[in-house]
Design an enzyme around this catalytic site. Structure first.
Site, PDB file in Angstrom:
ATOM      1  N   HIS B 324      14.508  55.534  -9.149  1.00  0.00           N
ATOM      2  CA  HIS B 324      15.719  54.796  -9.506  1.00  0.00           C
ATOM      3  C   HIS B 324      16.588  55.525 -10.521  1.00  0.00           C
ATOM      4  CE1 HIS B 324      13.675  51.491  -7.493  1.00  0.00           C
ATOM      5  NE2 HIS B 324      14.862  50.956  -7.370  1.00  0.00           N
ATOM      6  N   GLY B 325      16.014  56.364 -11.341  1.00  0.00           N
ATOM      7  CA  GLY B 325      16.855  57.075 -12.296  1.00  0.00           C
ATOM      8  C   GLY B 325      16.051  57.931 -13.235  1.00  0.00           C
TER       9      GLY B 325
END
Lengths: 313, 467
Positions: B324-325
């Site tokens: 996700h990041g």
């Protein structure tokens, strides 16, 4: 294929009917809403009868106590400052109805902020959207919407005109605001849980937006055409002023012989964080002290230009 | 190009009309490919080269896998595809984070080693299309899908514009065959697609972006708010992220449906889950099944010892968090979910039949746990998340309550809740799917009016674009 076309046509016709009927209903409901911002916009749009009108953003709204100014100048005062009116376009649109009626203000105080002339990344016209329901009322207002590129969309959809205000409008029909706390447009801010503790630098990047400057000049011309005495003001902030933050605006003021009351660069209250709600807003106590100072300075200026003598004559 | 931009509202009907007007399948696909690249190049044209590179690498690797007779040769091609794609992803998404973390670690050990920074922007949707393309390589290696010989058809599979930048992450076995069939203009499919798109726009513009105004006001100014505001914002954020991402997925699925394609469902009323395990069967289904098939099962899944099974689960969720990041907040978020899933597995929650009060209690507990984990997902840093959680438990005062904003959130949430209840509990109320033509069409017109009136129409980005 035929079925699909009929379906789409039916939806479009239904949408058009909902849109126009909804627009009419909201127009009527807008008259009864008690939402602060919408009540103020409605009042401005219907013409103001006060002699002194203050325009600007939330800083104007929360910093100028109408009754103090009124007592000092012995003139009626209305604070037309609006939260979120963060550019000169919305100030200009607010001024238009004030000069369209019989009773024109004698003095207009325009509280300025750097956003009135600097280039910003976001849509520079976004603050005028809340006036969209008044499209078609005046050619000059429409001209600003056309320039912003919004006009065709508001022509297509009447409901869309309320996109920025519909929820406030409904909210204002359910909840009634505390009118007692208001003072002819002035809305006092409560004290904050914590006063601002750090004196930061003002962080604007000063790149001049020529179109905004054009509108400042249009604002000046409109006042001049209607013999309104225009005053520029900048109220205190709890920030260290950048050099030349208001240079462009001061130059325009000089060119047009407009007094510029600058309490920002002067650093008024920099040693008094307890007057501020945050770095750019005074809470009620600070606002009352500031308005007293401003009222005194404005009165001195009006005396010096013989404003009161002209009034008597 | 954003789905909630005027450009897309013009682009999409034009693409549909031209698409159906082209008689030959080959030219249709080529047109769709060109339109997809045009759609992607609206952000930063140069980044289309990355998309093309990823496509070319996986295409060639798949041909290589297909042509090699021996297992070693196949594995070499697959490894090359994985390494090259993941290297690009690492360079653009994780390098700066890894370099910074390494620098910090070395600094703690008394070694000053400044690492060079990579100053390029993160290409939109890189994690989505990279995973889709990698899934294809692995499927070909496993023999689960036939190799696609036509480069343009394969390029269309990777870059198909409705799902290119934020999913659903499609499987080659599901989407690729659909490009080999000439889709016809079908009334029911078009109307179903339009209804899905409108509901998606509602979720994004009327729910997510309205919630976003409150959540941003609190999370972006933590020092100005108390525990009450932290709690309210943390209870609203789950609906913001759901509206934002499920909204995007529905617009994508709807747009594809209008053109005759079927994309996989990505959300199934996740906040009705009674366990976190069940939540992951309902949330971002295309990603969770991707991780299950390509990470969890290859690690051994649950067909290993108990301890190893828990480890596999935890690793899968930490990797999912990192997907996700590039921030510790996402890794903590993933790890939290992994730990909760391990606990549920240990306690046997997943297999426990639940009903009545017990189900309600589990549902409430699941929502609270998921919302707690979302705090890490939304906060800028782990320290900020800690501050929020501490504030909720130690400084619970009257929250910041902008009445108009709260009213808008409440209105949208009530509508969404009604629709979700109707679908979850199979209530016999039919609006969008009514058998009456007038009701179905009135539903569409009314939904558009609601969006026009109460939607946030300033063209904000979708949260999942950054991934």
């Amino acid at each position: 294929m035929k079925r699909l076309i009929y379906s789409i046509l039916f939806i479009v016709i239904l949408l058009f009917a909902f849109d126009r009927i909804g627009g009419k209903i909201l127009w009527e409901l807008n008259k009864y809403t008690k939402n602060r911002i919408l009540v103020k916009i409605n009042r401005i749009e219907n013409g103001l009868s006060e002699s002194v009108v203050i325009f600007g953003t939330s800083r104007a709204n929360n910093h100028y106590v109408s009754s103090i100014l009124s007592d000092s100048l012995e003139l009626s005062v209305y604070n037309a400052g609006l939260t979120g009116s963060r550019d000169i376009y919305s100030q200009y649109i607010s001024l238009l109805p004030c000069v369209a009626y019989k009773s024109v203000p004698k003095i207009v105080c325009l509280e300025l902020s750097p956003t009135d002339y600097i280039v910003k990344d976001d849509d520079p016209y976004s603050a005028i959207r809340r006036y969209a329901l008044y499209i078609g009322m005046s050619e000059q207002t429409d001209a600003v919407f056309k320039e912003a590129g919004y006009y065709p969309y508001y022509q297509i959809s009447h409901l869309y005109r309320y996109n920025n205000t519909a929820i406030q409008l409904l909210n204002g029909l359910i909840y009634s605001r505390n009118e007692k706390a208001e003072d002819n447009g002035y809305i006092p801010l409560p004290p904050p849980p914590h006063f601002p503790d750090t004196l930061k630098n003002s962080d604007f990047v000063f790149s001049c937006d020529s179109n905004k400057v054009k509108y400042i000049r249009k604002f000046i011309s409109l006042c001049r055409e209607h013999n309104i005495l225009l005053v520029f003001t900048v109220s205190p902030v709890y920030l260290i002023a950048s050099p030349n933050e208001y240079g462009v605006l001061k130059q325009i003021a000089d060119e047009n012989g407009i007094p510029f009351f600058d309490y920002h660069s002067a650093g008024l209250y920099l040693d008094h964080p307890e007057y501020f709600k945050d770095n750019v807003h005074l809470w009620d106590k600070g606002a009352r002290l500031f308005t007293s100072v401003f009222a005194h300075d404005l009165k001195m200026y009006l005396d010096s230009v013989g404003f009161f003598k002209q009034e008597v004559e | 190009m954003l789905f909630n931009s005027l450009n897309f509202l013009l682009f999409f009907p034009v693409v549909c009309i031209i698409y159906f007007a082209i008689p030959a399948l080959k030219w249709r696909n080529l047109f769709l490919l060109a339109a997809s690249y045009w759609f992607y190049m609206n952000w930063k044209p140069a980044y289309a080269l990355l998309l093309l590179t990823s496509t070319a690498v996986t295409y060639v690797a798949a041909l290589g896998i297909d042509r090699c007779a021996g297992r070693r040769g196949k594995r070499a091609w697959l490894t090359a595809s994985l390494v090259l794609n993941l290297a690009i992803l690492f360079l653009f998404k994780y390098y700066n984070f890894a370099a910074e973390s390494l620098s910090l670690l070395l600094e703690h050990l008394g070694i000053a080693l400044p690492m060079p920074e990579f100053g390029l922007l993160l290409p939109v949707g890189i994690s989505f299309y990279t995973f889709q393309a990698l899934g294809y390589s692995i499927d070909v290696y496993r023999g689960q899908t036939a190799v696609e010989k036509n480069f343009f058809t394969y390029a269309l599979f990777v870059s198909f514009f409705p799902q290119l930048v934020a999913g659903p992450i499609e499987r080659s076995t599901h989407l690729l065959p659909q490009f080999k069939v000439k889709q016809r203009l079908d009334y029911d499919a078009v109307m179903e697609g339009i209804r899905l798109m409108i509901w998606g726009y509602f979720l994004k513009l009327a729910l997510a972006d309205r919630c976003g105004t409150y959540v941003d006001a609190v999370y972006n100014n933590l020092t100005q708010h108390n525990g009450g505001s932290y709690l309210l914002a943390s209870l609203i954020f789950p609906f913001q992220i759901y509206g934002d991402f499920a909204g995007y997925s529905l617009v994508a699925i709807g747009a594809a449906r209008v053109m005759g394609f079927r994309l996989m469902d990505n959300f199934r009323r996740p906040y009705f889950a009674a366990t976190v395990t069940d939540f992951w069967h309902r949330w971002h289904i295309s990603l969770s099944t991707w991780f299950k098939d390509y990470v969890y099962i290859p690690l051994g899944g649950n067909r290993v010892g108990k301890a190893r099974g828990y480890f596999n689960l935890l690793v899968t969720f930490v990797v999912s968090g990192a997907w996700h990041g590039a921030n510790w907040t996402f890794i903590v978020w993933g790890a939290l979910h992994g730990i909760i899933l391990c606990i549920e597995k240990f306690l046997g929650f997943a297999k426990k039949p639940m009903s009545g009060a017990s189900k309600f209690f589990h549902w409430l507990a699941t929502f609270c746990l998921v919302a707690l984990a979302w705090i890490f997902f939304r906060a800028e840093t782990v320290a900020d998340a800690g501050r929020i959680i501490k504030g909720i438990f130690t400084n619970l005062e009257m929250p910041y309550l902008p009445l108009a904003d709260c009213m808008a959130i409440f209105m949208a949430l009530s509508i969404v809740l009604f629709k979700e209840c109707k679908d979850e509990f199979h209530w016999n109320i039919h609006l969008s799917d009514s058998r009456y033509w007038v009701v179905r069409h009135t539903y569409i017109a009314a939904a558009i009016c609601y969006i026009l009136l109460f939607g946030v129409l300033n063209g904000d980005q979708f949260i999942y674009f950054q991934f």
